[in-house]
Design a protein around this motif. Structure first.
Motif, PDB file in Angstrom:
ATOM      1  N   ASP A  56     -39.433  99.240   8.276  1.00  0.00           N
ATOM      2  CA  ASP A  56     -39.066  98.270   9.853  1.00  0.00           C
ATOM      3  C   ASP A  56     -40.622  98.035  10.010  1.00  0.00           C
ATOM      4  O   ASP A  56     -40.480  98.642  10.748  1.00  0.00           O
ATOM      5  CB  ASP A  56     -37.789  98.441  10.645  1.00  0.00           C
ATOM      6  CG  ASP A  56     -37.227  98.130  11.360  1.00  0.00           C
ATOM      7  OD1 ASP A  56     -38.695  96.285  11.643  1.00  0.00           O
ATOM      8  OD2 ASP A  56     -36.764  97.535  12.166  1.00  0.00           O
ATOM      9  N   SER A  58     -40.915  96.050  12.621  1.00  0.00           N
ATOM     10  CA  SER A  58     -40.938  95.561  14.142  1.00  0.00           C
ATOM     11  C   SER A  58     -41.101  96.511  14.540  1.00  0.00           C
ATOM     12  O   SER A  58     -41.094  96.780  15.624  1.00  0.00           O
ATOM     13  CB  SER A  58     -39.696  95.111  13.926  1.00  0.00           C
ATOM     14  OG  SER A  58     -38.151  95.601  13.970  1.00  0.00           O
ATOM     15  N   GLU A  65     -36.068  94.274  12.265  1.00  0.00           N
ATOM     16  CA  GLU A  65     -36.544  93.822  10.562  1.00  0.00           C
ATOM     17  C   GLU A  65     -35.831  94.900   9.281  1.00  0.00           C
ATOM     18  O   GLU A  65     -36.712  95.058   8.273  1.00  0.00           O
ATOM     19  CB  GLU A  65     -37.552  93.475  10.494  1.00  0.00           C
ATOM     20  CG  GLU A  65     -38.063  92.336  10.864  1.00  0.00           C
ATOM     21  CD  GLU A  65     -39.161  91.697  11.540  1.00  0.00           C
ATOM     22  OE1 GLU A  65     -40.064  92.015  10.458  1.00  0.00           O
ATOM     23  OE2 GLU A  65     -39.868  91.008  12.832  1.00  0.00           O
TER      24      GLU A  65
END
Length: 160
Positions: A56, A58, A65
């Motif tokens: 992820d 993000s 994400e």
């Protein structure tokens, strides 16, 4: 698991079937990644030798994400970029590592669907870093011998 644990250097096996145990492992890995404020985690980092990663990019601030990737493989590696990397399994160390600038990932999701991603930037770097773990490779395996020796010497002092 933390370096120098030898289990981090083991080649992982493909996942033949996506079971409830694999789904739970993926959920636990995502929870661990977020708790440790990482952006990626590979199964061998939690003691499981299967081809599973969670990513992820993000994070660590956001958590928007999450990708869970089973049996990930990379091809179409293009270009070259220097990336400053750290690792949840390599304590208190960051270093520049040469990586491909762009990659194509193929994998399965938790439902067994094919996933194909063309990635660049941080996502491409993170995918390469995590997939390296599945081959028993740490980012410190890609740094100069001098830097590696210096880090290994620090680790030996910590372990005393």
């Amino acid at each position: 698991m933390k370096y120098p644990d030898e289990r981090l250097a083991v080649e992982c096996d493909d996942i033949a079937e996506i079971t409830d145990e694999i789904r739970q492992l993926a959920a636990d890995m995502a929870e661990t990644m977020y708790k440790e404020e990482g952006i990626g985690l590979a199964a061998p980092q939690v003691g499981e030798h299967c081809r599973l990663i969670v990513v992820d990019v993000s994070g660590p601030e956001k958590r928007e994400e999450l990708m869970t990737l089973i049996n990930p493989r990379l091809d179409n590696l293009e270009g070259e970029v220097d990336s400053e990397e750290g690792c949840l399994s390599v304590v208190n160390y960051r270093s520049k590592v040469k990586r491909a600038e762009k990659v194509r990932l193929s994998a399965k999701d938790l439902n067994g669907n094919d996933v194909c991603i063309d990635a660049d930037g941080l996502l491409a770097i993170c995918l390469q870093h995590e997939i390296d773990h599945l081959s028993g490779t740490l980012f410190i395996d890609k740094i100069s011998r001098l830097k590696r020796t210096m880090y290994d010497n620090k680790v030996k002092k910590w372990l005393k």
